[in-house]
Every structure is written in structure tokens, then in C-alpha cells.
Design a protein around this motif. Structure first.
Motif, short mmCIF file in Angstrom:
data_model
loop_
_atom_site.label_atom_id
_atom_site.label_comp_id
_atom_site.label_asym_id
_atom_site.label_seq_id
_atom_site.Cartn_x
_atom_site.Cartn_y
_atom_site.Cartn_z
N LEU A 103 128.14 -26.14 5.39
CA LEU A 103 128.10 -25.61 6.86
C LEU A 103 126.55 -25.56 7.34
CD1 LEU A 103 130.18 -22.37 6.20
CD2 LEU A 103 130.88 -24.22 7.40
N ASN A 104 125.89 -26.27 6.82
CA ASN A 104 124.50 -26.76 7.44
C ASN A 104 124.62 -28.14 8.27
OD1 ASN A 104 123.00 -24.14 6.69
ND2 ASN A 104 123.01 -25.03 4.79
N ARG A 123 120.72 -33.14 12.89
CA ARG A 123 120.81 -34.18 13.53
C ARG A 123 119.30 -34.73 13.77
NH1 ARG A 123 125.01 -32.88 18.41
NH2 ARG A 123 126.45 -31.49 17.26
N LYS A 179 123.66 -23.58 0.29
CA LYS A 179 124.95 -23.27 1.01
C LYS A 179 124.92 -22.24 2.18
CE LYS A 179 126.10 -22.76 -3.61
NZ LYS A 179 126.98 -22.23 -4.70
N TYR A 180 125.02 -22.79 3.31
CA TYR A 180 124.84 -21.94 4.60
C TYR A 180 123.52 -21.10 4.61
CZ TYR A 180 126.85 -19.74 8.56
OH TYR A 180 127.25 -19.25 9.72
N THR A 181 123.67 -19.91 4.34
CA THR A 181 122.25 -19.00 4.47
C THR A 181 121.42 -18.94 3.11
OG1 THR A 181 123.47 -16.99 3.89
CG2 THR A 181 123.35 -17.67 6.22
N GLN A 182 121.99 -19.55 2.07
CA GLN A 182 121.31 -19.60 0.77
C GLN A 182 119.83 -19.84 0.75
OE1 GLN A 182 122.86 -22.32 -2.19
NE2 GLN A 182 122.10 -20.87 -3.65
N PRO A 190 119.18 -22.85 16.00
CA PRO A 190 120.40 -23.12 16.23
C PRO A 190 120.05 -24.25 17.82
CG PRO A 190 119.83 -21.10 17.17
CD PRO A 190 118.78 -21.33 16.41
N SER A 229 120.10 -26.49 11.67
CA SER A 229 121.09 -25.28 11.97
C SER A 229 120.49 -24.29 10.73
CB SER A 229 122.51 -25.37 11.73
OG SER A 229 123.01 -25.80 10.52
N TYR A 230 119.80 -24.85 9.65
CA TYR A 230 119.43 -23.81 8.66
C TYR A 230 118.03 -23.08 9.23
CZ TYR A 230 117.85 -22.24 4.21
OH TYR A 230 117.44 -21.50 3.19
N LEU A 231 117.50 -23.87 10.23
CA LEU A 231 116.29 -23.35 10.83
C LEU A 231 116.29 -22.76 12.00
CD1 LEU A 231 113.80 -26.11 9.84
CD2 LEU A 231 114.13 -24.11 8.41
N TYR A 248 117.51 -31.45 14.87
CA TYR A 248 118.14 -30.20 14.83
C TYR A 248 118.56 -30.05 13.45
CZ TYR A 248 122.42 -27.19 15.10
OH TYR A 248 123.43 -26.34 14.96
#
Lengths: 339, 294
Positions: free
Chosen positions: B258-259, B262, B199-202, B63, B59-61, B57
């Protein structure tokens, strides 16, 4: 007995593996697909603050579309509902992609097309004797005017291609870069083309990205510089960039970049916009979704998501088009000749 | 693809086993020639292959949780620091890990390739004749990438981190007829470290081309990066080789910038063990050893 204990250990480890990520298990139902799509956009889409006066509140969108979701609805109906919900964002970079359709926001609307490929391919302009270097078509329209047509920033070109094009235009008064109906492509091609028309390092825009889940959580704007390509041929005389509503995404970015240059005029219609770099995500049913997360701004720190106004506005005349004349190219030729 | 690669690696291992069998016999026989009063401390090495299931898992790629298969090949070595003391040993582990997993709809594939190198030390305790407990730690460097190629501008997520791990190895020897079977359990937990995360969506374009690299390397502890590994193995001496079999359970959870990622793996492992006595540099070569290069 020892074998049994060993097997129990393996079983426990396997159970550990399968039970760890239960919170990430999402059911493939219309409701779950809807909820995840709404949440993904809510947390990651970058233009909510900028568009707050021109689009619906995203919570109101949830309230409006949620009752339309039923467990027994077909995938086609679900696609239509979710696609319509995304179109509320009024963003050509927001698409829902399934095996049977791609949702998209209609950028053109009722605006004039301001481009006719048949006129462009007529003998007055490209005709049959144009040249082609990489993805760029080019021709001298007269002794004074060079013309390039670049239909997509996805079409590649290299340094040598541009050197040959600019050498062909070496003794002209000015050149026309026609990017009408250019729907975008690779951002790297924007800089590779624009840096041939600049003589010094300039700030041509800014960009940000989402740093958090809140709608207004955006990074501090970072300057975008354009530096002259000193290793290759450059053209520093008059340049006219032709635009219409079909200029989108990387093409919009190119216009934003060129508009900051002293020797450049933008002529035609307002661009279509699309000033956010899009990324992808997906839904439990396998559909992918694309949306903007990193907004661009011009050199005055204004968002260009809804397009860029030309310096000189002109529509294509129907009468001219019927006679094989492109009113926008003609105006650009006159502007170059007048200088 | 992954099955073919597994077959290839198995062939390489079998090839190595066939050519290393004689070497094992020589080492053992050489040791027997040595002075009875002198103890030569050997290195324990194992080249292994593991395969099993993986949950990924990132989350950058996406959900969604991806599930699939994992294949690893690695080399592990335990070696005493000094030829005069059996209290401290160094630990080295190098692994190449491949993962292929599908989304719940099975219309997208996430792949992972990861190289990791561990190096550390253990202190040896011997509370009983047939039991050794090793306590220590090691540091690692992980370099790899997760790929989800159907994503447009965010198709990749880099895996770059370095950590300090707490490590405990329990080794229990069972005498069974004419051979000694060794049960071993190796538990490690990442304590502190640093890791790379956008950084999150960077976008990576921003990080590497636009100078947006500030804040993408973060200090991590249990809250930001929880990683635990457990390997249970059995070493069984056969006629001319020692076979190692067992299973690995690995779980890594990160939550940085925020990314969230798992990774959970459960793999079965098979490898071949060699106990070797090596000389390097100006080390004294004990009497009775013959070097074929001299």
C-alpha cells in the motif's frame, strides 16, 4: 532533417515526463487542502475504532466541516476550520503546522495542574543544591528518599549519568521519579531509563500499526519487552513515579512501562495519554500535519491513548502549595518511609 | 550545492579526459601493430555525467508530487566474454544518482541518493554492416534513500531492490567524412525482482528494533514495480577523444504494501568513451603489446 528528428525525440521524452503524474497534481485551494487533509486522516489515523464511542464519526465530521470551506476564505480562516476539524479527534498528537500557528488539542481542560515549579524549586525540595546529570535533576530529600525530576524525554542522558544518579541513591529506601508535566520526547529514552528498575525480562505492553486504509486495519499486537540493563547499576527497591495530566506521549509510555513492574507505584493524577506514535504528512499549501498511526497498549492489552490511572490518586493541595509543600511528593515520601 | 557538485564532477571528468587521451592513442596504435589476420576484441567504456529534471513521489513520506533536479555520475562498460567470440558481451553499469525536489508550496525539500549497479549480458546480432542489435538482460542492485527531513518519525524511505531487466541495445554507425558517428539506443524494462517496503504506516523503528521485518521484502513483477529506462546517445570521435552525448528517460512506479512511489527522470548526458583492450589473470598477451610494469 536529422537534427529535427532528434529534437522531436527529446520533445516527446519531455512530454512523456510532464504528462505522467497529472493525477498527483493537486491544486492549492481551500477545497483541495480540506479534502486531502480529511482523506489523509481517514486512511491513516489509527484510533478511529478505539475512540468510536468518544469522538464523532469521521464521515459526520466531513459533513459538518465541508460547508465551512469557501474558495475566497483567508488562510487564517482555513487554518482555524482545519485545526478545529482535527481537534475532533481529541488527540494531542494531532497537529496542523503552518508558518503562523500550530493547532493543538487542549489536554489539560479543567483538570487540576497538580504541579508547581516554584514549589519544586523551593528549599524543601530541589532548592539550590540539587545535582544535574544529563537532562535529569536529582537530590536526596532525606536519608531514605532519593528524588529525580525529568522534565522531558527529549532531554538526553547516558549510562554514566544514570549510574551516578543511582549510586547517589545507593542506601536509600526508595526513590521518587517525578515526570509531571513531561510532554514526551524520544521513545528510546523510555527504555533506557526504565530498564534500570527491573530484574527480569518482562512484557510491559503491546503495539500495532495501521496496515490498511480501513479504520480498523491494524497489525497483530506485538509484545514490547523490557529487559534489565545488566551492564549498569540498577535500583530494585521501592520506586514511586509521580504523574499528572501533563504526562504525555513518551512520558505516558514510561508510566505504562513502569506500571508493569512489581516494585513501582504510580502516584498523582491520571496521565494525559498520547499512546500513538505520530507521523507527518502535508497539504498542497505547504502546511504539515501530524497524526498517530501506531497505537500502544499496556500489558493487559488496553489502549492508553486517554491516559493511565495512578495506583494512588492525589491532588496538590492549594494550602500546601502556598506553604511551599508539594502534596504529591509528600505522599510519595511517606509511602517510601512506610515500607 | 548540486551545481557545485556538478562543476566538481565535470572537473574530474575533464582531468580524466586529459590524462586518458594518450592512452587511447597508444591502444589504437598498438592494435595497428598486431597481426592483420588476428582480431582483438576490445571493451567499450564510458564515464559520464548527467543532469536534468526529476519528479519524485513517495506516499510513505508525502501525498504530494515533488519536482526538482537530478544529477548522476556513472560508469558503463561493454566487454566481450571471450577474446575468441564477438557474439556475447557482458554489461556493467554503476551509477550514483542524487535528486533534490521541492513540494508544490516550495517549503519542503525531498532529497534522494541512490547507488545502483547493473550486471548482465547481451547477444550480438548484426543484420547490416553498420547496425548491431544487442539483446539480453541484466540484474541490478539499488541501494538508496529518499529523505524528507521535516517529517518527525517518518523522515526517510529506503530504496532497496534487485531486479531482472530485459535489455535491448541498437547501435547504428554513420560514416561522416573522416569519422564514424555512432547512434545508440538502450531500452530496458524490469521484469521481475524483489524490493523492500514497509507495511503501509509501519515505522522503521518497528522493522529494525522491534522485529517487525516479516513481509517487508516482496516479490515484484510488472504490477508491483514497473520500471523502464531508455538512453539515447551519440558517440562522436573528436581529435583525441570520443565524446558521448545524449539523454536518459527513466520511469519507475512501485505499489507494494500500500505504499506507492513514482520516480520520473529526464536527464541530458555527457561522457567520454574509451575503447580498451585489457588483460587479466593468465590471459595470453598477444605479441606486440608492451607492459610498462614489466
Amino acid at each position: 532533417m536529422k537534427v529535427l528528428n532528434f529534437m522531436s525525440l527529446i520533445l516527446l521524452a519531455a512530454l512523456f515526463l510532464t504528462s505522467c503524474d497529472k493525477d498527483l497534481e493537486v491544486e492549492d485551494s481551500p477545497r483541495e487542502n480540506f479534502e486531502l487533509l480529511w482523506k489523509t486522516i481517514d486512511e491513516r489515523y489509527c484510533f478511529f475504532e478505539h475512540k468510536k464511542d468518544s469522538i464523532k464519526d469521521w464521515n459526520d465530521v466531513y459533513d459538518e466541516y465541508s460547508p465551512m470551506i469557501h474558495d475566497d476564505m483567508s488562510q487564517y480562516d482555513l487554518f482555524n476550520v482545519l485545526g478545529s476539524m482535527l481537534n475532533e479527534l481529541k488527540d494531542g498528537h494531532v497537529n496542523l503546522v503552518s508558518a503562523f500557528d500550530v493547532s493543538r488539542y487542549d489536554l489539560q481542560g479543567d483538570y487540576p495542574f497538580n504541579f508547581d515549579i516554584n514549589v519544586l524549586e523551593g528549599s524543601r525540595y530541589l532548592g539550590k543544591d540539587y545535582k544535574k546529570a544529563g537532562g535529569i535533576l536529582y537530590k536526596r530529600l532525606s536519608d531514605d528518599v532519593g528524588y529525580m525530576y525529568y522534565s522531558s524525554f527529549s532531554n538526553s542522558f547516558n549510562d554514566s549519568n544514570l549510574n551516578h544518579i543511582l549510586y547517589h541513591f545507593k542506601d536509600t529506601k526508595g526513590i521518587i521519579i517525578d515526570i509531571r508535566n513531561n510532554g514526551g520526547g524520544a521513545a528510546t529514552n523510555v527504555e533506557a531509563l526504565a530498564d534500570r528498575f527491573v530484574d527480569e525480562k518482562l512484557v510491559v505492553g503491546y503495539w500495532q500499526y495501521k496496515t490498511g486504509k480501513a479504520h480498523g486495519a491494524l497489525s497483530v499486537p506485538r509484545k514490547i519487552y523490557l529487559e534489565p540493563d545488566i551492564d549498569n547499576l540498577r535500583y530494585l527497591r521501592k520506586v514511586v513515579v509521580l504523574t499528572n495530566r501533563g504526562c504525555y506521549s513518551a512520558a505516558n509510555d514510561f508510566v505504562q512501562t513502569m506500571k508493569g513492574l512489581p516494585n513501582v507505584k504510580i502516584v498523582g493524577d491520571r496521565t494525559g495519554g498520547g499512546a500513538g506514535m505520530p507521523v507527518s504528512s502535508e497539504l498542497p499549501n505547504g502546511w504539515s500535519v501530524r497524526f498517530s498511526t501506531a497505537p500502544y497498549m499496556d500489558k493487559d492489552m488496553k489502549y492508553t491513548e486517554f491516559g493511565i490511572e495512578p495506583d494512588v490518586y492525589v491532588d496538590m493541595s492549594k494550602d500546601d502549595a502556598e506553604r511551599g509543600i508539594d502534596s504529591i511528593i509528600e505522599l510519595a515520601c511517606r509511602m517510601i518511609a512506610e515500607e | 550545492m548540486i551545481k557545485r557538485f556538478a562543476l566538481f564532477l565535470l572537473s574530474v571528468l575533464a582531468f580524466q579526459m586529459a590524462f586518458s587521451a594518450d592512452e587511447d592513442v597508444k591502444v589504437d596504435s598498438v592494435r595497428a601493430v598486431g597481426d592483420e589476420a588476428e582480431v582483438y576484441l576490445m571493451s567499450n567504456t564510458c564515464t559520464w555525467l548527467s543532469s536534468g529534471c526529476v519528479n519524485m513521489y513517495d506516499s510513505y513520506l508525502s501525498p504530494l508530487l515533488y519536482k526538482g533536479s537530478s544529477l548522476s555520475v556513472g560508469h558503463e562498460r561493454l566487454k566481450y566474454y571471450s577474446e575468441h567470440s564477438d557474439k556475447f558481451s557482458q554489461y556493467m553499469n554503476f551509477v550514483v544518482n542524487l535528486g533534490l525536489a521541492e513540494n508544490p508550496a516550495k517549503n519542503a525539500t525531498m532529497s534522494k541518493i541512490l547507488f545502483f549497479y547493473d550486471y548482465g549480458a547481451h547477444c550480438h546480432l548484426r543484420p547490416a554492416d553498420n547496425l548491431t542489435i544487442m539483446l539480453g538482460g541484466y540484474s541490478n542492485i539499488d541501494l538508496g534513500v529518499r529523505l524528507l527531513m521535516r517529517n518527525g518519525n517518518n523522515p526517510a524511505s529506503a530504496i532497496v531492490n534487485s531486479n531482472v531487466w530485459l535489455s535491448a541495445i541498437g547501435s547504428y554507425r554513420i560514416k561522416a567524412k573522416r569519422r564514424v558517428v555512432t547512434l545508440r539506443d538502450h531500452l530496458s524494462i524490469a521484469a521481475v525482482g524483489v524490493m523492500f517496503s514497509p507495511k503501509y504506516t509501519q515505522t522503521y523503528f518497528d522493522i529494525f528494533y522491534e522485529g517487525g521485518s516479516d513481509g517487508v521484502v516482496k516479490f515484484t513483477s510488472f504490477g508491483e514495480r514497473f520500471a523502464i529506462k531508455n538512453r539515447f546517445t551519440v558517440d562522436v570521435p573528436l581529435r583525441r577523444i570520443t565524446l558521448r552525448a545524449g539523454f536518459d528517460v527513466e520511469r519507475t512506479v512501485t505499489d507494494v504494501n500500500l505504499n506507492e512511489t513514482r520516480d520520473t527522470q529526464f536527464t541530458f548526458l555527457v561522457g567520454f568513451v574509451k575503447n580498451v583492450y585489457s588483460f587479466s589473470g593468465r590471459e595470453r598477451i598477444p605479441a606486440g603489446f608492451k607492459n610498462p610494469a614489466e
